[in-house]
Design an enzyme around this catalytic site. Structure first.
Site, PDB file in Angstrom:
ATOM      1  N   ARG A 102      14.349 -14.908   0.050  1.00  0.00           N
ATOM      2  CA  ARG A 102      13.850 -15.268  -1.279  1.00  0.00           C
ATOM      3  C   ARG A 102      12.667 -14.420  -1.738  1.00  0.00           C
ATOM      4  O   ARG A 102      12.642 -13.938  -2.871  1.00  0.00           O
ATOM      5  CB  ARG A 102      13.400 -16.734  -1.318  1.00  0.00           C
ATOM      6  CG  ARG A 102      14.493 -17.721  -1.535  1.00  0.00           C
ATOM      7  CD  ARG A 102      14.153 -19.005  -0.825  1.00  0.00           C
ATOM      8  NE  ARG A 102      14.172 -18.732   0.599  1.00  0.00           N
ATOM      9  CZ  ARG A 102      15.278 -18.786   1.351  1.00  0.00           C
ATOM     10  NH1 ARG A 102      16.390 -19.178   0.821  1.00  0.00           N
ATOM     11  NH2 ARG A 102      15.253 -18.473   2.633  1.00  0.00           N
ATOM     12  N   THR A 103      11.677 -14.302  -0.880  1.00  0.00           N
ATOM     13  CA  THR A 103      10.441 -13.645  -1.323  1.00  0.00           C
ATOM     14  C   THR A 103      10.731 -12.197  -1.710  1.00  0.00           C
ATOM     15  O   THR A 103      10.354 -11.739  -2.788  1.00  0.00           O
ATOM     16  CB  THR A 103       9.370 -13.720  -0.215  1.00  0.00           C
ATOM     17  OG1 THR A 103       9.192 -15.097   0.136  1.00  0.00           O
ATOM     18  CG2 THR A 103       8.048 -13.148  -0.688  1.00  0.00           C
ATOM     19  N   LYS A 118       8.304   4.762  15.549  1.00  0.00           N
ATOM     20  CA  LYS A 118       7.733   5.927  16.259  1.00  0.00           C
ATOM     21  C   LYS A 118       6.289   5.658  16.649  1.00  0.00           C
ATOM     22  O   LYS A 118       5.639   6.498  17.268  1.00  0.00           O
ATOM     23  CB  LYS A 118       7.770   7.171  15.357  1.00  0.00           C
ATOM     24  CG  LYS A 118       9.156   7.588  14.911  1.00  0.00           C
ATOM     25  CD  LYS A 118       9.041   8.842  14.044  1.00  0.00           C
ATOM     26  CE  LYS A 118      10.362   9.230  13.418  1.00  0.00           C
ATOM     27  NZ  LYS A 118      10.193  10.285  12.401  1.00  0.00           N
ATOM     28  N   ARG A 172       4.745  -8.247   3.864  1.00  0.00           N
ATOM     29  CA  ARG A 172       4.945  -9.374   4.792  1.00  0.00           C
ATOM     30  C   ARG A 172       4.826  -8.838   6.208  1.00  0.00           C
ATOM     31  O   ARG A 172       5.404  -7.800   6.535  1.00  0.00           O
ATOM     32  CB  ARG A 172       6.300 -10.032   4.592  1.00  0.00           C
ATOM     33  CG  ARG A 172       6.576 -11.064   5.679  1.00  0.00           C
ATOM     34  CD  ARG A 172       7.758 -11.922   5.415  1.00  0.00           C
ATOM     35  NE  ARG A 172       7.506 -12.880   4.350  1.00  0.00           N
ATOM     36  CZ  ARG A 172       8.342 -13.856   4.005  1.00  0.00           C
ATOM     37  NH1 ARG A 172       9.488 -13.979   4.643  1.00  0.00           N
ATOM     38  NH2 ARG A 172       8.040 -14.694   3.039  1.00  0.00           N
ATOM     39  N   HIS A 207       0.521 -17.756   2.275  1.00  0.00           N
ATOM     40  CA  HIS A 207       1.668 -17.275   1.497  1.00  0.00           C
ATOM     41  C   HIS A 207       1.380 -17.631   0.023  1.00  0.00           C
ATOM     42  O   HIS A 207       2.010 -18.523  -0.549  1.00  0.00           O
ATOM     43  CB  HIS A 207       2.936 -17.960   2.015  1.00  0.00           C
ATOM     44  CG  HIS A 207       4.226 -17.327   1.581  1.00  0.00           C
ATOM     45  ND1 HIS A 207       4.317 -16.400   0.559  1.00  0.00           N
ATOM     46  CD2 HIS A 207       5.499 -17.518   2.038  1.00  0.00           C
ATOM     47  CE1 HIS A 207       5.589 -16.047   0.422  1.00  0.00           C
ATOM     48  NE2 HIS A 207       6.316 -16.696   1.291  1.00  0.00           N
TER      49      HIS A 207
HETATM   50  C1  NCD Z   1       8.751 -19.326   4.102  1.00  0.00           C
HETATM   51  C2  NCD Z   1       7.958 -18.263   4.827  1.00  0.00           C
HETATM   52  O1  NCD Z   1       8.430 -17.155   5.032  1.00  0.00           O
HETATM   53  O2  NCD Z   1       6.826 -18.588   5.169  1.00  0.00           O
HETATM   54  N1  NCD Z   1       9.840 -18.819   3.422  1.00  0.00           N
HETATM   55  C3  NCD Z   1       9.672 -18.334   2.147  1.00  0.00           C
HETATM   56  O3  NCD Z   1       8.942 -17.400   1.918  1.00  0.00           O
HETATM   57  N2  NCD Z   1      10.301 -18.975   1.164  1.00  0.00           N
HETATM   58  C4  NCD Z   1       9.080 -20.505   4.920  1.00  0.00           C
HETATM   59  C5  NCD Z   1       9.770 -20.339   6.234  1.00  0.00           C
HETATM   60  O4  NCD Z   1      10.093 -19.249   6.672  1.00  0.00           O
HETATM   61  O5  NCD Z   1      10.029 -21.377   6.858  1.00  0.00           O
END
Ligand code: NCD
Length: 304
Positions: free
Chosen positions: A53-54, A82, A103, A131
């Site tokens: 999703r993100t 590397k 991320r 997040h």
């Molecule tokens: C979450 C995350 O990555 O922290 N997912 C997201 O970004 N929608 C929640 C999760 O991974 O459980």
């Protein structure tokens, strides 16, 4: 606005501004209207951890606003294998892009990245840290369905220890004045600094181990996955996996106006039968990632 690393960087005014702009972008997010305010701009999307999703909603948001995206999802095909450091990767991508969405499995990685970047860094999840953009879309979804962001009884359920979405959300909700209940299996309680913050600001509801204890007074049931990948010991994960499931029987015990949210992915903590109930808002919530991230990108990159 420059870097977006934690919800502590976001004032109430900025949050409301993002949500209002996102509301105005719903038609563009759905492809019913056109806006190319980010034409010619490039987003660096670098994901060292899995994401559906993100990453895809950031890419959609950038594309819908006329911009382009470069980056990687997983490090297999990059110089990271590397031995390239995060610092060098960031230095380099900031030479190609107008902002970087990052991320990373390590808590604090996004903050560290700001030291090496010449463009804004947006934290898309740093280990068990924060997040913040998920929180913005969570707040958008709450306001969309409840009409307000204050005076609500919110129950955060699941892995409150390692779940970054609930860390960010708890801090953000406390900016508005709410009651926050913490429901987790034993050993996966909310970190002390979050609990103390809620207590100090008079917004701590109750902490317990089963959702049944809070369901009848809950306006928002916010469910999370047990963060398997953060457990140092797989035996410990096995002990808590599948500890509780949200099913139609539990959901129907809540007030009629209650909604069920989840940042997703869901494993088995919400049964598929709940999906058809009017209370289930987690797929609407996921879709809201696009307008909210459009609003954020237009502010961070477009400077509007
Ligand atoms: C979450 C995350 O990555 O922290 N997912 C997201 O970004 N929608 C929640 C999760 O991974 O459980």
């Amino acid at each position: 606005m420059r870097h977006v690393i934690s919800v502590h960087d976001l004032t109430v005014e900025v949050i409301i501004d993002v949500l209002d702009r996102a509301e105005g972008m719903l038609d563009i997010a759905r492809g019913k209207a056109v806006n190319d305010c980010l034409k010619g701009k490039v987003l660096g999307s670098i994901f060292f951890e899995p994401s559906t999703r993100t990453r895809l909603s950031f890419e959609t948001a950038m594309t819908r606003l006329g911009g382009g995206v470069i980056g990687f999802a997983g490090t297999e095909a990059t110089s990271v294998v590397k031995g390239e450091t995060l610092a060098d990767t960031i230095r380099m991508v900031s030479g190609y892009a107008d902002a970087i969405v990052l991320r990373h499995p390590r808590e604090g990685a996004a903050k560290l990245a700001t030291e090496f970047s010449s463009v804004p860094i947006i934290n898309a999840g740093d280990g068990a840290g924060q997040h913040p953009t998920q929180t913005l879309l969570d707040l958008f979804t709450i306001r969309q369905h409840m009409g307000r962001l204050k005076g609500l009884n919110i129950s955060l359920v699941g892995d409150l220890r390692y779940g970054r979405t609930v860390h960010s959300l708890a801090f953000a909700l406390s900016k508005f004045g709410n009651t926050i209940n913490l429901v987790s299996p034993e050993g996966l309680e909310m970190p002390r600094e979050v609990v103390e913050h809620l207590q100090d600001s008079g917004q701590f509801g109750i902490a317990c181990h089963t959702p049944e204890e809070v369901i009848t007074t809950t306006d928002i049931l916010y469910v999370t996955r047990i963060q398997k990948e953060r457990f140092p010991d797989p035996v410990e994960y096995k002990k808590v996996a599948g500890k509780y499931t949200i099913d139609p029987q539990l959901v129907s015990q809540g007030p009629a106006h209650m909604i069920v949210m989840h940042p997703l992915p869901r494993i088995n903590e919400i049964t598929p039968e709940v999906d058809a109930m009017p209370q289930a808002k987690y797929f609407v919530q996921a879709a809201n990632g696009v307008p909210v991230r459009m609003a954020l990108l237009s502010m961070v990159i477009g400077g509007v």
